[in-house]
Design a protein around this motif. Structure first.
Motif, short mmCIF file in Angstrom:
data_model
loop_
_atom_site.label_atom_id
_atom_site.label_comp_id
_atom_site.label_asym_id
_atom_site.label_seq_id
_atom_site.Cartn_x
_atom_site.Cartn_y
_atom_site.Cartn_z
N LEU A 30 -27.72 11.83 -18.09
CA LEU A 30 -26.33 12.23 -18.64
C LEU A 30 -25.76 11.99 -20.05
N LEU A 33 -27.40 13.68 -22.50
CA LEU A 33 -26.89 15.11 -23.04
C LEU A 33 -25.03 14.88 -23.23
N ASN A 37 -24.35 16.90 -26.51
CA ASN A 37 -22.68 17.32 -26.74
C ASN A 37 -21.90 17.25 -27.41
N VAL A 69 -16.34 21.66 -12.99
CA VAL A 69 -16.96 22.13 -12.08
C VAL A 69 -18.94 21.52 -12.59
N GLY A 70 -19.37 20.63 -11.85
CA GLY A 70 -20.59 20.17 -12.46
C GLY A 70 -20.41 19.48 -14.18
N CYS A 71 -19.68 18.33 -13.93
CA CYS A 71 -18.92 17.32 -14.61
C CYS A 71 -19.83 16.40 -15.75
N GLY A 72 -20.78 16.12 -14.88
CA GLY A 72 -22.74 14.79 -14.88
C GLY A 72 -21.45 13.90 -15.63
N ASP A 75 -17.93 13.79 -19.93
CA ASP A 75 -17.87 13.20 -21.25
C ASP A 75 -17.09 14.61 -21.52
N ALA A 96 -15.59 17.25 -10.43
CA ALA A 96 -16.88 17.81 -9.81
C ALA A 96 -17.80 17.93 -10.05
N ASP A 97 -18.51 17.03 -8.94
CA ASP A 97 -20.10 16.83 -9.35
C ASP A 97 -20.80 16.77 -7.73
N VAL A 98 -22.15 17.66 -7.38
CA VAL A 98 -22.52 18.26 -6.23
C VAL A 98 -23.76 16.68 -6.10
N ASN A 99 -23.36 16.12 -7.60
CA ASN A 99 -24.27 14.80 -7.04
C ASN A 99 -23.68 13.41 -6.80
N ALA A 102 -23.60 11.10 -10.05
CA ALA A 102 -23.43 11.79 -10.66
C ALA A 102 -22.10 11.39 -11.00
N ALA A 121 -18.42 16.72 -5.10
CA ALA A 121 -18.20 18.03 -4.29
C ALA A 121 -18.88 18.79 -5.33
N THR A 122 -19.15 20.64 -4.65
CA THR A 122 -19.71 21.53 -5.02
C THR A 122 -18.84 22.80 -5.49
N CYS A 123 -19.01 23.63 -6.13
CA CYS A 123 -18.00 24.64 -6.71
C CYS A 123 -16.79 25.08 -5.77
#
Ligand SMILES: C[S@@+](CC[C@H](N)C(=O)[O-])C[C@H]1O[C@@H](n2cnc3c(N)ncnc32)[C@H](O)[C@@H]1O
Length: 134
Positions: A30, A33, A37, A69-72, A75, A96-99, A102, A121-123
């Protein structure tokens, strides 16, 4: 003109990022990534969009709420937080991130002064928020 990339050979392969990996492995990935970015100025179009929304909403009596959502690594939200602080725009930022790892990475990469809320959390979480995003 560049040739289109043929991704057909990757079909059916598991994306390593979504597979089980250690906290340290995910953190390094991450972080990389986030570096990409920065290199590609990936945050710029989002910041320009946020700026337009903020301008169109000036005079509002509540903060601008943005959920990534999926903030990783987180950043993107930290860039928005810096921008909002420089511009004096009131924001409420949620990553929010499903992992769960993360979420931990994003939280640990944030300065102590940051007011971003990080959630595991997820979307589906974003869809359940009581008020519109803006
Ligand atoms: C490729 S990373 C991108 C991180 C960041 N948004 C960026 O652009 O650098 C994708 C992230 O989305 C998360 N993710 C994937 N599916 C998700 C879902 N359904 N809900 C929330 N997060 C999700 C992954 O755990 C991962 O951290």
């Amino acid at each position: 003109m560049a040739e289109p990339i043929d991704f057909s050979a990757t079909r059916g392969l598991e994306e390593c990022m979504d597979g089980p990996c250690s906290y340290e492995e995910l953190r390094d990935c991450l972080r990389h990534l986030a570096w990409l970015n920065q290199l590609t100025r990936a945050h710029r179009p989002v910041l320009q969009w946020v700026e337009r929304v903020a301008d169109s909403q000036s005079g509002r009596d509540r903060p601008l709420r943005i959920v990534d959502v999926g903030c990783g690594y987180g950043d993107m939200l930290r860039s928005i937080e810096r921008w909002a602080s420089q511009r004096g725009v009131a924001v409420e930022l949620v990553g929010a991130d499903v992992n769960a790892n993360a979420v931990r990475v994003a939280r640990e990469a944030s300065p102590a002064t940051s007011r971003i809320t990080w959630v595991h959390a997820t979307c589906a979480f974003a869809r359940k928020l009581p008020t519109p995003i803006w």
